[in-house]
Design a protein around this motif. Sequence first.
Motif, PDB file in Angstrom:
ATOM      1  N   PRO A 114     -49.311 110.176  15.609  1.00 42.97           N
ATOM      2  CA  PRO A 114     -48.534 108.928  15.496  1.00 42.97           C
ATOM      3  C   PRO A 114     -47.375 108.939  16.484  1.00 42.97           C
ATOM      4  CG  PRO A 114     -48.996 109.837  13.336  1.00 42.97           C
ATOM      5  CD  PRO A 114     -49.405 110.881  14.334  1.00 42.97           C
ATOM      6  N   HIS A 115     -47.145 107.790  17.121  1.00 38.90           N
ATOM      7  CA  HIS A 115     -46.112 107.723  18.146  1.00 38.90           C
ATOM      8  C   HIS A 115     -44.861 106.960  17.707  1.00 38.90           C
ATOM      9  CE1 HIS A 115     -47.686 103.708  18.727  1.00 38.90           C
ATOM     10  NE2 HIS A 115     -48.860 104.202  19.052  1.00 38.90           N
ATOM     11  N   GLY A 116     -44.955 106.165  16.662  1.00 35.72           N
ATOM     12  CA  GLY A 116     -43.787 105.458  16.148  1.00 35.72           C
ATOM     13  C   GLY A 116     -43.312 104.283  16.981  1.00 35.72           C
ATOM     14  N   LYS A 117     -44.072 103.891  17.981  1.00 38.67           N
ATOM     15  CA  LYS A 117     -43.667 102.771  18.849  1.00 38.67           C
ATOM     16  C   LYS A 117     -44.222 101.454  18.294  1.00 38.67           C
ATOM     17  CE  LYS A 117     -42.062 105.664  21.965  1.00 38.67           C
ATOM     18  NZ  LYS A 117     -40.717 105.757  22.415  1.00 38.67           N
ATOM     19  N   THR A 118     -43.458 100.382  18.475  1.00 41.90           N
ATOM     20  CA  THR A 118     -43.904  99.067  17.999  1.00 41.90           C
ATOM     21  C   THR A 118     -43.727  97.971  19.047  1.00 41.90           C
ATOM     22  OG1 THR A 118     -41.718  98.629  17.052  1.00 41.90           O
ATOM     23  CG2 THR A 118     -43.385  99.613  15.584  1.00 41.90           C
ATOM     24  N   ARG A 119     -43.093  98.323  20.162  1.00 42.50           N
ATOM     25  CA  ARG A 119     -42.868  97.317  21.195  1.00 42.50           C
ATOM     26  C   ARG A 119     -42.763  98.007  22.547  1.00 42.50           C
ATOM     27  NH1 ARG A 119     -37.644  97.359  22.946  1.00 42.50           N
ATOM     28  NH2 ARG A 119     -36.163  98.471  21.655  1.00 42.50           N
ATOM     29  N   ILE A 120     -42.923  97.205  23.595  1.00 49.74           N
ATOM     30  CA  ILE A 120     -42.792  97.722  24.956  1.00 49.74           C
ATOM     31  C   ILE A 120     -41.346  98.144  25.185  1.00 49.74           C
ATOM     32  CG2 ILE A 120     -42.916  97.130  27.407  1.00 49.74           C
ATOM     33  CD1 ILE A 120     -45.059  95.066  26.663  1.00 49.74           C
ATOM     34  N   GLU A 121     -41.176  99.302  25.785  1.00 50.68           N
ATOM     35  CA  GLU A 121     -39.854  99.786  26.161  1.00 50.68           C
ATOM     36  C   GLU A 121     -39.817  99.940  27.678  1.00 50.68           C
ATOM     37  OE1 GLU A 121     -39.261 103.445  24.096  1.00 50.68           O
ATOM     38  OE2 GLU A 121     -38.874 102.455  22.191  1.00 50.68           O
ATOM     39  N   TYR A 122     -38.701  99.573  28.244  1.00 54.27           N
ATOM     40  CA  TYR A 122     -38.504  99.735  29.683  1.00 54.27           C
ATOM     41  C   TYR A 122     -37.533 100.881  29.912  1.00 54.27           C
ATOM     42  CZ  TYR A 122     -40.769  95.232  29.678  1.00 54.27           C
ATOM     43  OH  TYR A 122     -41.674  94.224  29.463  1.00 54.27           O
ATOM     44  N   VAL A 123     -37.661 101.560  31.033  1.00 59.19           N
ATOM     45  CA  VAL A 123     -36.807 102.721  31.334  1.00 59.19           C
ATOM     46  C   VAL A 123     -35.343 102.352  31.208  1.00 59.19           C
ATOM     47  CG1 VAL A 123     -36.150 104.368  33.116  1.00 59.19           C
ATOM     48  CG2 VAL A 123     -38.550 103.817  32.762  1.00 59.19           C
ATOM     49  N   LYS A 124     -34.948 101.175  31.695  1.00 56.86           N
ATOM     50  CA  LYS A 124     -33.543 100.765  31.623  1.00 56.86           C
ATOM     51  C   LYS A 124     -33.058 100.698  30.177  1.00 56.86           C
ATOM     52  CE  LYS A 124     -34.432  95.783  31.930  1.00 56.86           C
ATOM     53  NZ  LYS A 124     -34.071  95.401  30.607  1.00 56.86           N
ATOM     54  N   ASP A 125     -33.961 100.349  29.242  1.00 56.58           N
ATOM     55  CA  ASP A 125     -33.585 100.287  27.822  1.00 56.58           C
ATOM     56  C   ASP A 125     -33.391 101.678  27.242  1.00 56.58           C
ATOM     57  OD1 ASP A 125     -33.791  97.515  27.946  1.00 56.58           O
ATOM     58  OD2 ASP A 125     -35.899  97.552  27.351  1.00 56.58           O
ATOM     59  N   ARG A 126     -34.149 102.634  27.715  1.00 55.22           N
ATOM     60  CA  ARG A 126     -34.047 104.013  27.224  1.00 55.22           C
ATOM     61  C   ARG A 126     -32.797 104.700  27.740  1.00 55.22           C
ATOM     62  NH1 ARG A 126     -40.245 105.626  28.352  1.00 55.22           N
ATOM     63  NH2 ARG A 126     -41.165 104.431  26.673  1.00 55.22           N
ATOM     64  N   LEU A 127     -32.354 104.301  28.930  1.00 52.42           N
ATOM     65  CA  LEU A 127     -31.209 104.947  29.547  1.00 52.42           C
ATOM     66  C   LEU A 127     -29.874 104.372  29.069  1.00 52.42           C
ATOM     67  CD1 LEU A 127     -32.529 105.247  33.211  1.00 52.42           C
ATOM     68  CD2 LEU A 127     -32.485 107.018  31.449  1.00 52.42           C
ATOM     69  N   GLY A 128     -29.914 103.201  28.455  1.00 47.54           N
ATOM     70  CA  GLY A 128     -28.674 102.573  28.029  1.00 47.54           C
ATOM     71  C   GLY A 128     -27.983 101.875  29.193  1.00 47.54           C
ATOM     72  N   ASP A 129     -26.730 101.574  29.042  1.00 44.50           N
ATOM     73  CA  ASP A 129     -25.988 100.848  30.099  1.00 44.50           C
ATOM     74  C   ASP A 129     -25.483 101.752  31.189  1.00 44.50           C
ATOM     75  OD1 ASP A 129     -26.332  98.357  28.990  1.00 44.50           O
ATOM     76  OD2 ASP A 129     -24.673  98.685  27.596  1.00 44.50           O
TER      77      ASP A 129
END
Length: 129
Positions: A114-129
């Motif tokens: 199981p990966h626990g993902k439910t939506r597309i994530e973009y690298v910029k979202d993972r890195l924060g601001d």
Amino acid sequence: MRFHTRKWVKPEDLNPNGTLFGGRLLEWIDEEAALYAIIQLENPKTVTKYMSEIDFRSSARQGDIIEIGMDVVTFGRASLTLTCEVRNKMTRESIIVVDRIVMVSLDEEGKAKPHGKTRIEYVKDRLGD
């Protein structure tokens, strides 16, 4: 559809008819689906489980530039289902469509994880601001 990758059709990619060999194109699609799923699921042990019927709509010739597009259809418990279109970059003509490609996240023993993902994530979202 987001088109992520471009390929230049070279002589070694051609069939005896002088057009893009279908097996080469499927290799590129499988690789792109794997890379997309590995990045989305954050698991390098992600494999192709299923590829639906494919529909060759046109061909490509030596020197053509093609682009491969992927979109997420759905997130499963341990899987990610994608759709794919490949088109000629210059003419925008569709070359092939694959309605469903199912990629599965695996654990160290090769079992579905199981990966626990439910939506597309973009690298910029993972890195924060």
